[in-house]
Write a protein that holds these residues in place. Structure first.
Motif, mmCIF file in Angstrom:
data_model
loop_
_atom_site.group_PDB
_atom_site.id
_atom_site.type_symbol
_atom_site.label_atom_id
_atom_site.label_comp_id
_atom_site.label_asym_id
_atom_site.label_seq_id
_atom_site.Cartn_x
_atom_site.Cartn_y
_atom_site.Cartn_z
ATOM 1 N N PRO A 142 0.702 -1.250 -0.034
ATOM 2 C CA PRO A 142 -0.101 -0.147 -0.060
ATOM 3 C C PRO A 142 0.899 1.116 0.029
ATOM 4 C CG PRO A 142 -0.741 -1.591 1.479
ATOM 5 C CD PRO A 142 0.564 -2.063 1.239
ATOM 6 N N ASN A 143 0.342 2.098 -0.667
ATOM 7 C CA ASN A 143 1.172 3.441 -0.858
ATOM 8 C C ASN A 143 1.339 4.021 0.523
ATOM 9 O OD1 ASN A 143 1.432 6.491 -1.386
ATOM 10 N ND2 ASN A 143 1.898 5.761 -3.366
ATOM 11 N N ALA A 194 -1.011 7.119 0.984
ATOM 12 C CA ALA A 194 -2.438 6.673 0.977
ATOM 13 C C ALA A 194 -2.940 6.256 2.275
ATOM 14 C CB ALA A 194 -2.721 5.774 0.017
ATOM 15 N N VAL A 195 -1.812 5.358 3.003
ATOM 16 C CA VAL A 195 -2.048 4.899 4.352
ATOM 17 C C VAL A 195 -1.857 5.821 5.501
ATOM 18 C CG1 VAL A 195 -0.984 3.595 6.097
ATOM 19 C CG2 VAL A 195 -0.892 2.707 3.743
ATOM 20 N N TYR A 254 3.722 -1.281 4.784
ATOM 21 C CA TYR A 254 3.140 -0.321 3.757
ATOM 22 C C TYR A 254 4.684 0.119 3.021
ATOM 23 C CZ TYR A 254 3.684 3.408 7.136
ATOM 24 O OH TYR A 254 4.154 3.829 8.362
ATOM 25 N N THR A 266 -6.796 6.668 3.535
ATOM 26 C CA THR A 266 -7.341 5.895 2.074
ATOM 27 C C THR A 266 -6.874 4.579 1.909
ATOM 28 O OG1 THR A 266 -5.952 7.063 0.662
ATOM 29 C CG2 THR A 266 -7.815 8.165 1.205
ATOM 30 N N ALA A 267 -6.057 3.929 2.673
ATOM 31 C CA ALA A 267 -5.621 2.770 2.225
ATOM 32 C C ALA A 267 -5.088 2.182 3.375
ATOM 33 C CB ALA A 267 -4.511 2.719 1.577
ATOM 34 N N GLU A 268 -5.254 0.647 3.554
ATOM 35 C CA GLU A 268 -4.905 0.151 4.776
ATOM 36 C C GLU A 268 -3.821 -0.685 4.435
ATOM 37 O OE1 GLU A 268 -6.254 -0.203 7.875
ATOM 38 O OE2 GLU A 268 -7.924 1.322 7.192
#
Length: 211
Positions: free
Chosen positions: A118-119, A122-123, A139, A127-129
């Motif tokens: 995951p970016n 974004a984490v 990540y 917006t991301a896990e």
């Protein structure tokens, strides 16, 4: 031609000797600054070029140019690639600086920003896990600097240490394999949690101050 080559070799040796003497006389802070400069300065042309391309895109938009999705995507490739893969460039430069195999440094850097992770932005933006492996959040390291430098240092140190006991006949396979796997394991499962802890302490501290 042979004399010229020999003269060039001797000049290179003399230059390295002078640099080593200068480095030996620096204090610890100056040594750190010198190391960072040796790693980051070679990257300046690529980063400057990318910045200029960002400026060109901004100028075209200010002049009223309307970009199609395909043209916008092409500009994104030109302007975002170097920064998105910055850890790759830094890991390469750091590995080379510390005397390791730069190709292994590149591979480790690519693993740090692999699309399967995951970016990082974004984490952090929610917006991301992150991936959860063995109870550890994992990540990517997009845009990171110091983890990539540490990765380059680890590659060089591990490579040198492994060559002291790995049989020469197996060196070509065993040394890169262990160097790469140990380095990326440390980066993802040891350094990652440390960085997350530091981030948590800093963020909680700021929230406490604001409250």
């Amino acid at each position: 031609d042979f004399d010229q080559a020999l003269s060039g070799t001797e000049a290179a040796k003399t230059d390295r000797s002078v640099k080593d003497d200068v480095y030996a006389n620096l204090n610890p802070v100056q040594k750190v600054v010198r190391i960072l400069a040796d790693i980051l300065v070679p990257l300046i042309p690529a980063l400057v070029t990318t910045g200029l391309l960002m400026g060109v895109r901004g100028l075209l938009l200010e002049l009223g140019m309307t970009m199609t999705d395909d043209v916008a995507a092409l500009f994104t490739v030109l302007t975002d690639t170097a920064f998105g893969f910055l850890p790759v460039l830094i890991a390469y430069s750091a590995t080379r600086k510390f005397g390791g195999n730069p190709i292994i440094g590149i591979v480790v850097g690519l693993m740090m920003v692999a699309p399967q992770l995951p970016n990082a932005y974004a984490v952090l933006g929610g917006t991301a896990e992150p991936l959860n492996v063995f109870g550890i959040n994992v990540y990517g390291y997009q845009g990171s600097i110091f983890p990539a430098i540490i990765a380059g240092w680890l590659v060089a140190r591990l490579e040198k240490w492994l060559r002291t006991w790995v049989p020469q006949i197996m060196d070509l396979i065993i040394t890169p394999f262990l160097t790469l796997t140990i380095t990326i394991a440390i980066i993802l499962f040891v350094l990652g949690p440390v960085i997350q802890t530091i981030e948590s302490v800093v963020i909680n501290g700021l929230v406490s101050v604001i409250n």
